[in-house]
Write an enzyme that holds these catalytic residues in place. Structure first.
Site, PDB file in Angstrom:
ATOM      1  N   GLY A  10      37.160  -0.936  17.111  1.00 27.25           N
ATOM      2  CA  GLY A  10      35.854  -0.766  17.751  1.00 27.25           C
ATOM      3  C   GLY A  10      35.873  -1.086  19.228  1.00 27.25           C
ATOM      4  O   GLY A  10      34.896  -1.607  19.778  1.00 27.25           O
ATOM      5  N   SER A  12      35.633   0.748  21.744  1.00 27.05           N
ATOM      6  CA  SER A  12      34.808   1.577  22.627  1.00 27.05           C
ATOM      7  C   SER A  12      33.415   0.997  22.848  1.00 27.05           C
ATOM      8  O   SER A  12      32.730   1.375  23.802  1.00 27.05           O
ATOM      9  CB  SER A  12      34.681   2.994  22.046  1.00 27.05           C
ATOM     10  OG  SER A  12      34.029   2.953  20.790  1.00 27.05           O
ATOM     11  N   TYR A 149      23.908  -4.674   4.992  1.00 27.44           N
ATOM     12  CA  TYR A 149      24.654  -5.242   6.115  1.00 27.44           C
ATOM     13  C   TYR A 149      24.930  -6.725   5.887  1.00 27.44           C
ATOM     14  O   TYR A 149      26.037  -7.208   6.118  1.00 27.44           O
ATOM     15  CB  TYR A 149      23.848  -5.039   7.400  1.00 27.44           C
ATOM     16  CG  TYR A 149      24.571  -5.423   8.666  1.00 27.44           C
ATOM     17  CD1 TYR A 149      25.666  -4.696   9.118  1.00 27.44           C
ATOM     18  CD2 TYR A 149      24.134  -6.499   9.436  1.00 27.44           C
ATOM     19  CE1 TYR A 149      26.321  -5.038  10.292  1.00 27.44           C
ATOM     20  CE2 TYR A 149      24.770  -6.848  10.615  1.00 27.44           C
ATOM     21  CZ  TYR A 149      25.861  -6.117  11.034  1.00 27.44           C
ATOM     22  OH  TYR A 149      26.513  -6.463  12.198  1.00 27.44           O
TER      23      TYR A 149
END
Length: 241
Positions: A10, A12, A149
Site C-alpha cells: 500500500g 501509494s 472492518y
C-alpha cells in the site's frame, strides 16, 4: 548495517508514502507495493531513489493470487515487512455482500498470512527480521457500521500477538500500529461539520498525520525497540481509549 530490504504494501497511499520516507531515512532499500495508483509510487521512487534502492511491485492483495504474484517479483530476501492497506468498509452488517466479505478477509487476513508464510523462512534462517502491521483503532474497540472492518483488523491484532510468540525464538519481532482517524483521502466523504465534530471528540483536538503513523512504525522497526514485540501501538490522540 549491511543492506536491508523493506517491503511496504500500500505504498501509494499517504500513510504508505510516509512510511517509505521514514524507512528510507533509516537506510533501508525499498520494495514499494501498489495495485492501482502507479503514478504515486513512481513519484515516490523518483524522490527516494537518490538515497536508497526503490523497486516497484504491482499486485492485487484483495485477490487470492495476490500474495504469490507479489513474492514472485522480489529479487532479494525481505528484512522488514510493513503490511499497510488503506481499504475500509462502512455500512450495516446486514448489507455486506459475499463479494465484499471475501475481498476484505482476503486483503486484511489471508493475504498478510500468506505473504508471511513466504517471507518468514529467510528471516528465520538469518535469525532476524521485523514485521509491523497497520491495523486500526476499530480492531481494538469495534465500531458500529464498521463491523467487517473491525473484525478483520481485530483478527490482524490477534495474529500479531500470536506470531510474535512464535517468532521470538528466531529473533524476529512482530508488532502493530493501530491508528485512530488520520488526515488522509479516506476521509474525503465526510462533511466539514462531521470533520469538526470528530475533531472535537478527540482529546488532542485534531486528526493524526500520516507522518505520525510513520514515526511509530519507524520506532518499532528501529533498534530502539529491540525488546518490544507483540505490541499494538495506538496512534489515536487518546480517541476511544
Amino acid at each position: 548495517m549491511g543492506k536491508t530490504y523493506a517491503l511496504i504494501t500500500g505504498a501509494s497511499g499517504e500513510i504508505g508514502q510516509a512510511i517509505a520516507r521514514e524507512l528510507a531515512l533509516q537506510g533501508h532499500h525499498l520494495y514499494l507495493h501498489y495495485y492501482q495508483n502507479k503514478q504515486a509510487v513512481e513519484q515516490l521512487q523518483f524522490e527516494l531513489s537518490s538515497d536508497v534502492e526503490c523497486r516497484l511491485i504491482k499486485a492485487n492483495l484483495a485477490s487470492p493470487e495476490g500474495p504469490g504474484q507479489l513474492v514472485e517479483q522480489l529479487e532479494q530476501a525481505i528484512d522488514v515487512l510493513v503490511y499497510n492497506c488503506g481499504s475500509s468498509h462502512s455500512g450495516l452488517m446486514t448489507d455486506v455482500s459475499d463479494k465484499e466479505l471475501d475481498s476484505m478477509v482476503q486483503l486484511q487476513l489471508k493475504s498478510p498470512f500468506q505473504l508471511l508464510q513466504r517471507i518468514l523462512p529467510s528471516m528465520i534462517t538469518k535469525k532476524q527480521g521485523s514485521i509491523v502491521m497497520i491495523t486500526s483503532i476499530w480492531g481494538q474497540t469495534g465500531a458500529s457500521c464498521e463491523v467487517l472492518y473491525s473484525m478483520v483488523k481485530g483478527g490482524m491484532n490477534t495474529m500479531v500477538k500470536a506470531l510474535s510468540k512464535e517468532m521470538a525464538p528466531s529473533g524476529i519481532r512482530v508488532n502493530a500500529v493501530a491508528p485512530g482517524i488520520i488526515a488522509t483521502k479516506m476521509n474525503e466523504h465526510l462533511t466539514d461539520e462531521e470533520l469538526e465534530a470528530i475533531s472535537e471528540d478527540i482529546p488532542l483536538g485534531r486528526f493524526g498525520l500520516p507522518e505520525e503513523v510513520a514515526d511509530a512504525v519507524g520506532y518499532l522497526i528501529s533498534p530502539k525497540s529491540s525488546y518490544i514485540t507483540g505490541h499494538i501501538l495506538p496512534v489515536n490522540g487518546a480517541w476511544y481509549c
